[in-house]
Structure formats: structure tokens, C-alpha cells
Motif scaffolding. Sequence first.
Motif, PDB file in Angstrom:
ATOM      1  N   PRO A 123      25.783 -41.441 -37.812  1.00 45.60           N
ATOM      2  CA  PRO A 123      25.969 -40.193 -37.063  1.00 45.60           C
ATOM      3  C   PRO A 123      26.721 -40.399 -35.746  1.00 45.60           C
ATOM      4  CG  PRO A 123      23.732 -40.338 -37.900  1.00 45.60           C
ATOM      5  CD  PRO A 123      24.375 -41.673 -38.164  1.00 45.60           C
ATOM      6  N   PHE A 124      27.626 -39.460 -35.448  1.00 50.65           N
ATOM      7  CA  PHE A 124      28.451 -39.505 -34.232  1.00 50.65           C
ATOM      8  C   PHE A 124      28.602 -38.071 -33.743  1.00 50.65           C
ATOM      9  CE2 PHE A 124      32.431 -39.237 -31.929  1.00 50.65           C
ATOM     10  CZ  PHE A 124      32.430 -40.388 -31.152  1.00 50.65           C
ATOM     11  N   GLU A 125      28.204 -37.829 -32.488  1.00 50.43           N
ATOM     12  CA  GLU A 125      28.193 -36.460 -31.965  1.00 50.43           C
ATOM     13  C   GLU A 125      29.428 -36.126 -31.135  1.00 50.43           C
ATOM     14  OE1 GLU A 125      25.788 -33.696 -28.739  1.00 50.43           O
ATOM     15  OE2 GLU A 125      24.838 -35.560 -29.384  1.00 50.43           O
ATOM     16  N   ASN A 126      30.164 -35.091 -31.572  1.00 50.19           N
ATOM     17  CA  ASN A 126      31.255 -34.533 -30.758  1.00 50.19           C
ATOM     18  C   ASN A 126      30.674 -33.365 -29.971  1.00 50.19           C
ATOM     19  OD1 ASN A 126      33.483 -36.120 -31.742  1.00 50.19           O
ATOM     20  ND2 ASN A 126      33.412 -34.938 -33.620  1.00 50.19           N
ATOM     21  N   ARG A 127      30.106 -33.652 -28.810  1.00 49.57           N
ATOM     22  CA  ARG A 127      29.377 -32.608 -28.091  1.00 49.57           C
ATOM     23  C   ARG A 127      30.269 -31.450 -27.657  1.00 49.57           C
ATOM     24  NH1 ARG A 127      25.005 -34.618 -24.045  1.00 49.57           N
ATOM     25  NH2 ARG A 127      24.111 -35.141 -26.066  1.00 49.57           N
ATOM     26  N   PHE A 128      31.525 -31.753 -27.283  1.00 48.89           N
ATOM     27  CA  PHE A 128      32.399 -30.702 -26.769  1.00 48.89           C
ATOM     28  C   PHE A 128      33.492 -30.306 -27.767  1.00 48.89           C
ATOM     29  CE2 PHE A 128      30.630 -33.279 -23.331  1.00 48.89           C
ATOM     30  CZ  PHE A 128      29.900 -32.307 -22.659  1.00 48.89           C
ATOM     31  N   ARG A 129      33.367 -30.806 -28.961  1.00 46.89           N
ATOM     32  CA  ARG A 129      34.162 -30.362 -30.127  1.00 46.89           C
ATOM     33  C   ARG A 129      35.665 -30.636 -30.073  1.00 46.89           C
ATOM     34  NH1 ARG A 129      30.951 -26.045 -32.518  1.00 46.89           N
ATOM     35  NH2 ARG A 129      28.812 -26.614 -32.033  1.00 46.89           N
ATOM     36  N   SER A 131      36.192 -32.516 -34.352  1.00 44.79           N
ATOM     37  CA  SER A 131      35.652 -31.246 -33.869  1.00 44.79           C
ATOM     38  C   SER A 131      34.260 -30.915 -34.406  1.00 44.79           C
ATOM     39  CB  SER A 131      36.608 -30.110 -34.237  1.00 44.79           C
ATOM     40  OG  SER A 131      36.808 -30.103 -35.643  1.00 44.79           O
ATOM     41  N   ALA A 132      33.856 -31.535 -35.512  1.00 42.68           N
ATOM     42  CA  ALA A 132      32.522 -31.241 -36.048  1.00 42.68           C
ATOM     43  C   ALA A 132      31.474 -31.818 -35.106  1.00 42.68           C
ATOM     44  CB  ALA A 132      32.371 -31.851 -37.438  1.00 42.68           C
ATOM     45  N   PRO A 133      30.481 -31.003 -34.700  1.00 36.18           N
ATOM     46  CA  PRO A 133      29.480 -31.546 -33.765  1.00 36.18           C
ATOM     47  C   PRO A 133      28.727 -32.733 -34.357  1.00 36.18           C
ATOM     48  CG  PRO A 133      28.894 -29.315 -34.505  1.00 36.18           C
ATOM     49  CD  PRO A 133      30.271 -29.577 -34.989  1.00 36.18           C
ATOM     50  N   ASN A 134      28.458 -32.686 -35.664  1.00 36.21           N
ATOM     51  CA  ASN A 134      27.765 -33.805 -36.305  1.00 36.21           C
ATOM     52  C   ASN A 134      28.723 -34.590 -37.184  1.00 36.21           C
ATOM     53  OD1 ASN A 134      25.324 -32.881 -35.165  1.00 36.21           O
ATOM     54  ND2 ASN A 134      25.134 -31.388 -36.809  1.00 36.21           N
ATOM     55  N   ALA A 135      29.615 -35.322 -36.536  1.00 34.60           N
ATOM     56  CA  ALA A 135      30.561 -36.155 -37.288  1.00 34.60           C
ATOM     57  C   ALA A 135      29.877 -37.473 -37.661  1.00 34.60           C
ATOM     58  CB  ALA A 135      31.797 -36.413 -36.433  1.00 34.60           C
ATOM     59  N   THR A 136      30.623 -38.372 -38.316  1.00 34.77           N
ATOM     60  CA  THR A 136      30.082 -39.694 -38.646  1.00 34.77           C
ATOM     61  C   THR A 136      31.146 -40.754 -38.408  1.00 34.77           C
ATOM     62  OG1 THR A 136      30.813 -39.537 -40.962  1.00 34.77           O
ATOM     63  CG2 THR A 136      28.541 -38.844 -40.482  1.00 34.77           C
ATOM     64  N   ILE A 137      30.667 -41.994 -38.269  1.00 35.10           N
ATOM     65  CA  ILE A 137      31.559 -43.148 -38.388  1.00 35.10           C
ATOM     66  C   ILE A 137      31.607 -43.358 -39.898  1.00 35.10           C
ATOM     67  CG2 ILE A 137      31.930 -45.574 -37.789  1.00 35.10           C
ATOM     68  CD1 ILE A 137      31.788 -43.755 -35.315  1.00 35.10           C
ATOM     69  N   ASN A 138      32.774 -43.112 -40.526  1.00 37.45           N
ATOM     70  CA  ASN A 138      32.769 -42.996 -41.988  1.00 37.45           C
ATOM     71  C   ASN A 138      33.362 -44.160 -42.774  1.00 37.45           C
ATOM     72  OD1 ASN A 138      35.323 -42.259 -41.103  1.00 37.45           O
ATOM     73  ND2 ASN A 138      35.548 -40.559 -42.522  1.00 37.45           N
ATOM     74  N   PRO A 176      26.228 -38.996 -26.447  1.00 39.45           N
ATOM     75  CA  PRO A 176      27.229 -39.157 -25.386  1.00 39.45           C
ATOM     76  C   PRO A 176      26.666 -38.907 -23.984  1.00 39.45           C
ATOM     77  CG  PRO A 176      27.569 -37.092 -26.573  1.00 39.45           C
ATOM     78  CD  PRO A 176      26.502 -37.841 -27.315  1.00 39.45           C
ATOM     79  N   VAL A 177      27.149 -39.702 -23.018  1.00 37.51           N
ATOM     80  CA  VAL A 177      26.775 -39.533 -21.609  1.00 37.51           C
ATOM     81  C   VAL A 177      28.053 -39.142 -20.865  1.00 37.51           C
ATOM     82  CG1 VAL A 177      25.943 -40.728 -19.546  1.00 37.51           C
ATOM     83  CG2 VAL A 177      25.011 -41.325 -21.811  1.00 37.51           C
ATOM     84  N   VAL A 178      28.014 -38.014 -20.153  1.00 37.89           N
ATOM     85  CA  VAL A 178      29.229 -37.528 -19.479  1.00 37.89           C
ATOM     86  C   VAL A 178      29.406 -38.215 -18.123  1.00 37.89           C
ATOM     87  CG1 VAL A 178      30.398 -35.504 -18.517  1.00 37.89           C
ATOM     88  CG2 VAL A 178      29.051 -35.290 -20.620  1.00 37.89           C
ATOM     89  N   PHE A 179      30.602 -38.764 -17.889  1.00 36.79           N
ATOM     90  CA  PHE A 179      30.906 -39.432 -16.622  1.00 36.79           C
ATOM     91  C   PHE A 179      31.757 -38.594 -15.698  1.00 36.79           C
ATOM     92  CE2 PHE A 179      29.038 -43.254 -18.044  1.00 36.79           C
ATOM     93  CZ  PHE A 179      28.819 -43.983 -16.900  1.00 36.79           C
TER      94      PHE A 179
END
Length: 305
Positions: free
Chosen positions: A269-275, A246-253, A57-60
Motif C-alpha cells: 500500500p502507498f498513499e497519495n494523500r493529495f492525489r 492520483s489514486a489515494p490508495n495506490a500500491t508499489i506494484n 506521508p509526512v508533510v514537510f
Amino acid sequence: VPGPTAAPRWDPQPLAYQELQSERTEVPASQLLEETVLSRPGSEDSGCGKLVWVGEPVVFGRAESITGKYGVWMKDPEPVPPFTRETTWRVDTVGTEVRQLFQYEAAEQLAQGYPAKVHILPRPLESTGAVVYRGGLFFQPRRSRAVARYDLRGEAVTAEREIPGAGYHGQYPYSWGGYTDIDLAVDETGLWVIYSTEKARGAIVLSKLDPETLEIQRTWETNIRKRGVANSFVICGTLYTVSSYSAPNATINFAYDTATSTSRALSIPFENRFRYLSMVDYNPAERQLFAWDSFNMVTYPVRLS
């Protein structure tokens, strides 16, 4: 067009078979998809494919007050003048009377927090399912199973329609709640609405909408439980779901392909950086996912096969 037969109830058994089958036959994009994409000027190469990778993720921008813990932000992939592909839209959705739509000249202004204009919607909006497409904000008015189109130039609601049988206000939300029962999406082929009904017993139902009249053109019933996933979006006529908000290491499932009316399990893999993921949408013009993750407005690059 007669609708496809309802998908079988979720049964993990034939999954391997479905995956094999899709790999073996390499099903061509549906007629509907091809016609839509080919009939657009300047879109000879729709570049459509299956999602294979999501980047970091890139924060805008970041919402400063509690009303922005969750929300929705977007750009119009097919804008209407005076707006451009750079015009950025945002709604902070915490609160009972959510009516403010912020307009920015470009995403960079989000970070500075100075909107060029604030639109006051004639009806309060519910949840984080809104999208901007072809000069309109499409949203779900509060406590209704309707979808409305707010014209960004005329600053008025130009269409409104109930989605038959759609659960609303907490009946079939995504796993995090937030009254996310009705979620709009845009892809290369047009406008979609993601929801569930009593008849579908909480499974995700996907309908293609006419962006002018909001009439339902076609509907698919998937076998993916809506409350069991954190969010979803559509790319090239395929619905993708996110495993956790909320999991930091989620997935497109999961992926549900409207061309074949079949779903398959995935693990991208899909990252929820801020949970705390409350919204995710695909922008076909930018080839990115736009998301809202606990006060933060972020984008994710994607790769299609």
C-alpha cells in the motif's frame, strides 16, 4: 562486463513461478552490489533488503505558487562540505524555463519558505527527475536526452552525457506525463537513470551511472511498461514502481531486481494523500522516500526485510 540478456517481453504467465523461485532460492545480492557497499567506509551494515512496507506521508512543506504544483526536493545522502545531510534542495518545475534551484539549511526551512540561497542553473531543467548526490545536482537539461552534473560548490556543469536512444520530452513519460521520460535515482550502491528506448518499446530501461563522468556502467531492460506506472525509485539495487499518481490508495506494484534480472508483482500500500504524485525518490541515508504530491513536499518511512 557483458550486459545481461534482455528480459522477456511482459507475459503474466510465469509470474507465480518467478515469485516462487525468488522465495525458494533467496538469491544473494549481486557481486556488483556487495562490492560497492563493502568498499565504502563505515558501511559494514548496508542493511540492504527488500521493500516490505511504506508508511503514511509526512508533510514537510507546501509550495505557495502555481509553479510548485509539481517539483522535486531532496537531500544529499553523501554530501560534500560545506553542505550536510540536512541541507535541503528544491526545484519547482512548472514552466518552460526552470532554472532556479533553492537551497535550505534544513528541511524545516522549507516550511517557512526562506531559502538560504538560490542557484540559477546554466541550462533549464526538464521535469522532476533530478537528484542531489555527492555534491552534485544531476538533472536532464530541457529538450535533450542528456544527463548533466551541476557542481553545487563550483556552481557550474562539470559533466554532461547523452543516454543512448533514451526517449525524451514526452516520448516515454510516467503515466501522469510532465516530460518525465528520464528519471534519476540514488540508492545504497550509487547513481541510476530510469528511462526507455524505441528498442525497449517503452519498457523501463535502468542504467547504472558513474557519478563523476556520467558514463553508463551497466544496463538492464525490464519488462515493466514505463507509461503504465506513475513513478519509480531504486532501493538496494532493486527498482520499485508506483501504480498510480492520483489514486489515494495506490500500491508499489512491481519490483525489478538487478541482481537476478527478474521482476515480480507486488502490492504494498502507498498513499497519495493529495492525489497528484509527480516525484518520488529514495534517500538511502534517511531510509525514507521523498515525494512531491500536488504542491506538498512529503516523506514516507519505509521498512526493508
